[in-house]
Design an enzyme around this catalytic site. Structure first.
Site, mmCIF file in Angstrom:
data_model
loop_
_atom_site.group_PDB
_atom_site.id
_atom_site.type_symbol
_atom_site.label_atom_id
_atom_site.label_comp_id
_atom_site.label_asym_id
_atom_site.label_seq_id
_atom_site.Cartn_x
_atom_site.Cartn_y
_atom_site.Cartn_z
ATOM 1 N N ARG A 37 68.672 119.524 54.256
ATOM 2 C CA ARG A 37 67.933 118.955 53.793
ATOM 3 C C ARG A 37 67.934 119.152 52.196
ATOM 4 N NH1 ARG A 37 63.070 117.370 57.509
ATOM 5 N NH2 ARG A 37 63.929 115.374 58.716
ATOM 6 N N LYS A 201 58.133 113.164 72.582
ATOM 7 C CA LYS A 201 57.288 112.157 73.406
ATOM 8 C C LYS A 201 57.758 110.967 73.262
ATOM 9 C CE LYS A 201 53.027 114.354 72.518
ATOM 10 N NZ LYS A 201 51.919 114.614 71.280
ATOM 11 N N GLY A 354 65.122 116.093 62.223
ATOM 12 C CA GLY A 354 65.745 117.644 62.040
ATOM 13 C C GLY A 354 65.859 117.881 62.982
ATOM 14 N N GLY A 377 62.726 109.980 61.840
ATOM 15 C CA GLY A 377 61.919 108.682 62.392
ATOM 16 C C GLY A 377 62.473 107.372 61.181
HETATM 17 P P1 AMP Z 1 60.485 114.898 68.732
HETATM 18 O O1 AMP Z 1 59.672 115.610 67.588
HETATM 19 O O2 AMP Z 1 59.548 114.181 69.701
HETATM 20 O O3 AMP Z 1 62.370 114.558 68.720
HETATM 21 O O4 AMP Z 1 60.770 116.355 69.841
HETATM 22 C C1 AMP Z 1 61.361 117.273 69.790
HETATM 23 C C2 AMP Z 1 60.941 118.525 70.802
HETATM 24 O O5 AMP Z 1 60.339 118.080 72.095
HETATM 25 C C3 AMP Z 1 61.119 119.387 70.635
HETATM 26 O O6 AMP Z 1 60.314 120.458 69.917
HETATM 27 C C4 AMP Z 1 61.603 120.197 72.759
HETATM 28 O O7 AMP Z 1 61.009 121.704 72.464
HETATM 29 C C5 AMP Z 1 60.596 118.899 72.883
HETATM 30 N N1 AMP Z 1 60.948 118.827 74.428
HETATM 31 C C6 AMP Z 1 61.859 118.728 74.749
HETATM 32 N N2 AMP Z 1 61.984 118.272 75.837
HETATM 33 C C7 AMP Z 1 60.916 118.909 76.678
HETATM 34 C C8 AMP Z 1 60.118 118.778 77.837
HETATM 35 N N3 AMP Z 1 61.125 118.658 78.938
HETATM 36 N N4 AMP Z 1 59.058 119.096 77.401
HETATM 37 C C9 AMP Z 1 58.746 119.534 77.060
HETATM 38 N N5 AMP Z 1 58.708 119.370 75.840
HETATM 39 C C10 AMP Z 1 59.761 118.930 75.260
#
Ligand code: AMP
Length: 399
Positions: A37, A201, A354, A377
């Site tokens: 970035r 999430k 990211g 996003g």
């Molecule tokens: P996001 O910011 O929503 O794109 O999520 C990225 C994060 O999701 C990363 O830090 C991963 O460690 C976490 N992640 C991916 N798979 C899992 C899982 N099965 N359980 C908990 N966290 C997760």
């Protein structure tokens, strides 16, 4: 959609405010682990330097929530900028306080000032008018080169633009490039078009998922968000991450996919662990057999095979969000295998977000992707067909 062009600005000997996205990932030692970035903003900065401007750079980093939090200081970003540009970077101690104002007023052509973390000011995320006005008062021209935050109506992205007329604001080169790329991708994707969506999430990506459905041919779900879908399908997901209040929405996504004929893929097996830790006891289980109190932290080998098989005929791939907890080696394998497969394919491959950009860079396949977006996003919202609040004020009005 045509954006106000940086090359049309009269920049000579002016003070230019450039909103950048220096929200970079850090490792456990506080080092910047992926400076993409920062490097992506260099073209715009160099262009302004060549026009004899003085430059005010501004960005947020992390979520300090309106307070000064030392670990979110932009000092490491200032050092990296210095390293890349080989010029002195003056770091202000605050955002719009005395230090920033004093340092701004004494800037000379060729000087570069970096303001402290914009989110040290509570008004940044509430798009506060006063803060926008103070930021605007520092400069003669405004350039937005922060694609990653353009989906947020924040003071330095949206509010500030009101104080500049069309002849004194523009989109930077990075923002132009991202908007053009996604514009083409939405209007004419080569099919089959697949989206691989992972991350922690469902809540953050629910709307994007719903809006992507009419545009894509296949969706592959991974990461923590898969478990809300699996639970809704009646599986026992043990202690895996779940958003119980979104079970109905998950059902809605699956129903819509069916209605639209979009192939919707969920993990058929997972790496389950006894606890959320690198040294946890773990095993491969099918999605039907996650033990009570165990949590799924990565997609399993059968899912990797299935996803690869189904991705074989795809011509365009959009990937947003890791398949598992890739920060821990033990649960990085699913993401790694998918990354290598996507990188090797002859499809147009687009990586957004990211974490996903960090992941492909860590394993060294970043150069093999067609496009790595600096905004996760923001790129999803663009693909949904939304006009982003940071982009709207920079669109050339037809007369
Ligand atoms: P996001 O910011 O929503 O794109 O999520 C990225 C994060 O999701 C990363 O830090 C991963 O460690 C976490 N992640 C991916 N798979 C899992 C899982 N099965 N359980 C908990 N966290 C997760």
């Amino acid at each position: 959609m045509e954006l106000l062009n940086i090359k049309s600005l009269e920049l000579a000997n002016k003070k230019v405010f450039i909103r950048c996205d220096f929200n970079v990932p850090m490792d456990e030692f506080g080092n910047i682990s992926d400076d993409r970035r920062i490097r992506s903003a260099i073209s715009t900065i160099n262009y302004c330097l060549d026009q004899d401007c003085s430059i005010i750079l501004a960005s947020h980093l992390g979520r300090p929530k309106g307070e000064v939090v030392e670990k979110y200081s932009l000092a490491p970003v200032a050092r990296r900028l210095h390293h890349i540009l080989k010029r002195e970077i003056i770091l202000a101690n605050d955002v719009v306080g005395n230090d920033a104002i004093n340092k701004t007023s004494s800037l000379k052509a060729g000087d570069i000032l970096l303001l402290e973390n914009l989110r040290y000011e509570a008004g940044e995320t509430t798009n506060d008018e006063e803060l926008s006005k103070k930021l605007a008062s520092m400069a003669d021209c405004y350039i937005n080169d922060a694609f990653g935050v353009c989906h947020r109506a924040h003071a330095s992205v949206a509010g500030v633009t009101k104080f500049f007329d069309d002849s004194s604001k523009a989109a930077g080169f990075l923002l132009q490039k991202e908007i053009q790329f996604f514009g083409k991708l939405i209007s004419n994707p080569v099919r089959p078009f697949a989206a691989i969506i992972g991350g922690s999430k469902v809540s953050g990506k629910l709307e994007a998922l719903i809006n992507l459905l009419p545009k894509v041919d296949k969706i592959f779900i991974g990461g923590g968000m898969a478990f809300t879908f699996l639970k809704q399908m009646g599986y026992n997901i043990g202690a895996s991450l779940v958003e119980n209040d979104l079970l109905e929405d998950a059902q809605h996504v699956m129903d819509e996919a069916k209605k639209l004929g979009v192939k919707f893929y969920l993990p058929v097996d997972v790496i389950a662990a006894e606890k959320f830790a690198e040294d946890a006891v773990s095993k491969i289980v099918t999605s039907q057999e996650i033990p009570d109190n165990w949590m799924g932290l990565d997609i399993g080998p059968a899912t990797v095979r299935l996803y690869r098989e189904a991705l074989n005929d795809v011509q365009t791939v959009l990937w947003n969000g890791p398949m598992g907890v890739y920060e821990m080696d033990k649960f990085a394998r699913g993401s790694l295998k998918i990354a290598h497969f996507v990188a090797d394919s002859y499809a147009t491959t687009v990586v957004g977000g990211g974490d996903t950009a960090d992941l492909v860079q860590r394993i060294g396949v970043d150069d093999e992707m067609s496009f790595i977006s600096t905004g996760g996003g923001a790129s999803l919202e663009l693909l949904e067909g939304k006009i982003l609040p940071g982009v709207a004020p920079l669109i050339v009005q037809e007369v």
